[in-house]
Scaffold this active site. Structure first.
Site, mmCIF file in Angstrom:
data_model
loop_
_atom_site.group_PDB
_atom_site.id
_atom_site.type_symbol
_atom_site.label_atom_id
_atom_site.label_comp_id
_atom_site.label_asym_id
_atom_site.label_seq_id
_atom_site.Cartn_x
_atom_site.Cartn_y
_atom_site.Cartn_z
ATOM 1 N N ASP A 90 25.376 -32.512 43.530
ATOM 2 C CA ASP A 90 24.154 -31.711 43.547
ATOM 3 C C ASP A 90 22.788 -32.514 44.054
ATOM 4 O OD1 ASP A 90 22.011 -29.924 43.102
ATOM 5 O OD2 ASP A 90 22.432 -29.678 40.956
ATOM 6 N N SER A 95 19.576 -24.220 36.912
ATOM 7 C CA SER A 95 18.653 -24.370 37.897
ATOM 8 C C SER A 95 17.148 -23.931 37.206
ATOM 9 C CB SER A 95 18.911 -23.816 39.105
ATOM 10 O OG SER A 95 18.187 -23.906 40.257
ATOM 11 N N HIS A 122 24.764 -28.005 44.480
ATOM 12 C CA HIS A 122 23.915 -27.130 43.558
ATOM 13 C C HIS A 122 24.595 -25.984 42.820
ATOM 14 C CE1 HIS A 122 20.567 -26.020 41.065
ATOM 15 N NE2 HIS A 122 20.204 -25.020 41.696
#
Length: 378
Positions: free
Chosen positions: A322, A156, A355
Site C-alpha cells: 500500500d 482508509s 491500498h
C-alpha cells in the site's frame, strides 16, 4: 433498533434517520436539518453493549454487507468481513453502516433538496470534515440508544474517522480498528486529490457545481478522477500480474484509442464509477481527506498529544504494497499510542493488492481481525 429483514439472513434494508437539530460544521456553516441513511446487521443486545460502527472510505456508503433481495449478486462493499460467522460476526455483534453527510446514497448531500431554495444544494452544500461526520454519527448512535460502541472500525478515510472518534468521544468507544489509514495525508496524497478535483472542476459540464439545474453532468471529469484514483489504489505488482503489457486486440493500433488491457480496465472502472457516484460528493470526500489532521490545532501539538485522551484499545493494520497509505503511516499511529502507554496491537500484512488490500478476503488478514474481535467483550 433492528433494520435487517427477517426474510433471509443476508437480505438487508436501508433506513433513514432524520435530524431537525441544526448541525454546526467545522467550517462555520450550519445544516439546519439533515438525513443519515444507514443499515444494521445482527441484533442489538439488551444493554446495547455489542454495537460496532463501520466507517466507510471515500467511495463507500452505508451498504456494508448483505444484499437487498434474494438472488442479488451485488453484496455490500465489506461483505467478506461482516456477517454471520465472519470476522465481524453478526451472530454476536450489532453492526451499523452509515452513509456520511455529503454522500450521494441517500444521506443529505449536494444532490439533496436545499430547504431554503427548493432545489438541489449543488455548490451551496458546505464542506464537511471528518470531525463533522463523527458528530453526526454520534447523534445517530444516540437515536439508536447506543451510549458506547464495543468497537469502531474503518479502512482508509474510514480509519481517520475511527481516530477522530477516539479523540472526540473517548468514553464512547472501547476498541478502535484502524486499517490501511494514516493520521494525515502526505503532500503527495494531497497532490493526487487536487489533480482529481481539477479534472471535475474544469469539466465544461460542471457549471460551478450546479450541473443539476443545467441538466448536465461532469461525467468526463469524474471518469478521469476515478481513473487516476484507481491507479493509486493498486500496486505495481498486481497491475503487472493482472495486465502486464497485454494488448487488447493482439496488436498495436498506432493511435490514441485503447491498446493495452490496463487502459481498457481503467476506462471501464471510470465509466462504472461515473454512472454510480456524484461529482460534488467526490470533491467533498477528497477535501475531507485533505483536511484531516488531529495535530492541526492552535497551538499545534504532536500526534501523541492529540491521541492522549483516547481510552480505547487499538488494532492498527497496514499492508506491505500500500503506497497510498504506506505502513510507515500506520506505524506513526502506533508509536504515538505507545509513547502514551496506550494499548495497541499492530500488524503489517504481506499483500500484493496495494491500498485495496483492506477490502480483499485475505485469509491471514481476516484471521487476525477475527482473533482480535475475540477480546472485544460485549
Amino acid at each position: 433498533m433492528q433494520s435487517v429483514l427477517a426474510l433471509h439472513e443476508n437480505i438487508v434494508a436501508a433506513q433513514t434517520a432524520h435530524f431537525d437539530t441544526p448541525l454546526a460544521l467545522k467550517s462555520g456553516a450550519v445544516l439546519p436539518c439533515y438525513d443519515l441513511v444507514y443499515e444494521t446487521y445482527g441484533k442489538l443486545n439488551a444493554d446495547a453493549s455489542n454495537a460496532i460502527l463501520v466507517c466507510h472510505a471515500l467511495s463507500g456508503n452505508h451498504h456494508v454487507a448483505g444484499v437487498y433481495a434474494a438472488g442479488d449478486k451485488k453484496a455490500g462493499w465489506w461483505d467478506n468481513m461482516v456477517g454471520a460467522g465472519k470476522p465481524i460476526d453478526t451472530d454476536k455483534f450489532f453492526v451499523i453502516g452509515v452513509n456520511n453527510l455529503g454522500g450521494c446514497h441517500g444521506s443529505t448531500g449536494p444532490k439533496s433538496i436545499n430547504p431554503a431554495t427548493g432545489v438541489e444544494y449543488g455548490s451551496a452544500f458546505p464542506l464537511v470534515t471528518v470531525d463533522d461526520w463523527v458528530v453526526s454519527q454520534a447523534r445517530l448512535a444516540d437515536s439508536l440508544g447506543i451510549q458506547q460502541f464495543a468497537a469502531i472500525m474503518g479502512g482508509s478515510l474510514g480509519g481517520m474517522q475511527v481516530l477522530q472518534w477516539s479523540i472526540a468521544y473517548p468514553e464512547r468507544v472501547r476498541h478502535c480498528l484502524v486499517i490501511a489509514s494514516a493520521p494525515k495525508l502526505t503532500a503527495e496524497n494531497i497532490a493526487f486529490n487536487d489533480v482529481a478535483r481539477q479534472a471535475i472542476l474544469t469539466d465544461p459540464d460542471f457549471h460551478g457545481g450546479d450541473y443539476y439545474q443545467h441538466n448536465t453532468y461532469p461525467r468526463r471529469g469524474l471518469r478521469l478522477a476515478r481513473m487516476l484514483g484507481h491507479i493509486t489504489y493498486l500496486s505495481d505488482d498486481v497491475m503487472g500480474t493482472k495486465f502486464g503489457r497485454t494488448l487488447r486486440l493482439g496488436s498495436l493500433n498506432y493511435g490514441y484509442d485503447v491498446d493495452f488491457e490496463i487502459e481498457s480496465y481503467l476506462r471501464y472502472q471510470g465509466d462504472k464509477f461515473a454512472d454510480s457516484f456524484d461529482a460534488n460528493t467526490y470533491l467533498l470526500m477528497t477535501k475531507a481527506l485533505d483536511y484531516f489532521d488531529p495535530t492541526h490545532v492552535t497551538p499545534a501539538i504532536s500526534l501523541a498529544a492529540a491521541l492522549a485522551s483516547a481510552r480505547a484499545s487499538f488494532l492498527v493494520i497496514s499492508f506491505t504494497t500500500d503506497w497510498r497509505f504506506a505502513p510507515e503511516r500506520s506505524r506513526e499511529i502506533v508509536k504515538a499510542l505507545l509513547d502514551n502507554g496506550q494499548a495497541v496491537s499492530y500488524a503489517e500484512i504481506v499483500s500484493k493488492h496495494g491500498h485495496d488490500a483492506f477490502l480483499m478476503p485475505d485469509a491471514h488478514y481476516h484471521a487476525l481481525v477475527r482473533a482480535y474481535m475475540k477480546r472485544v467483550t460485549t
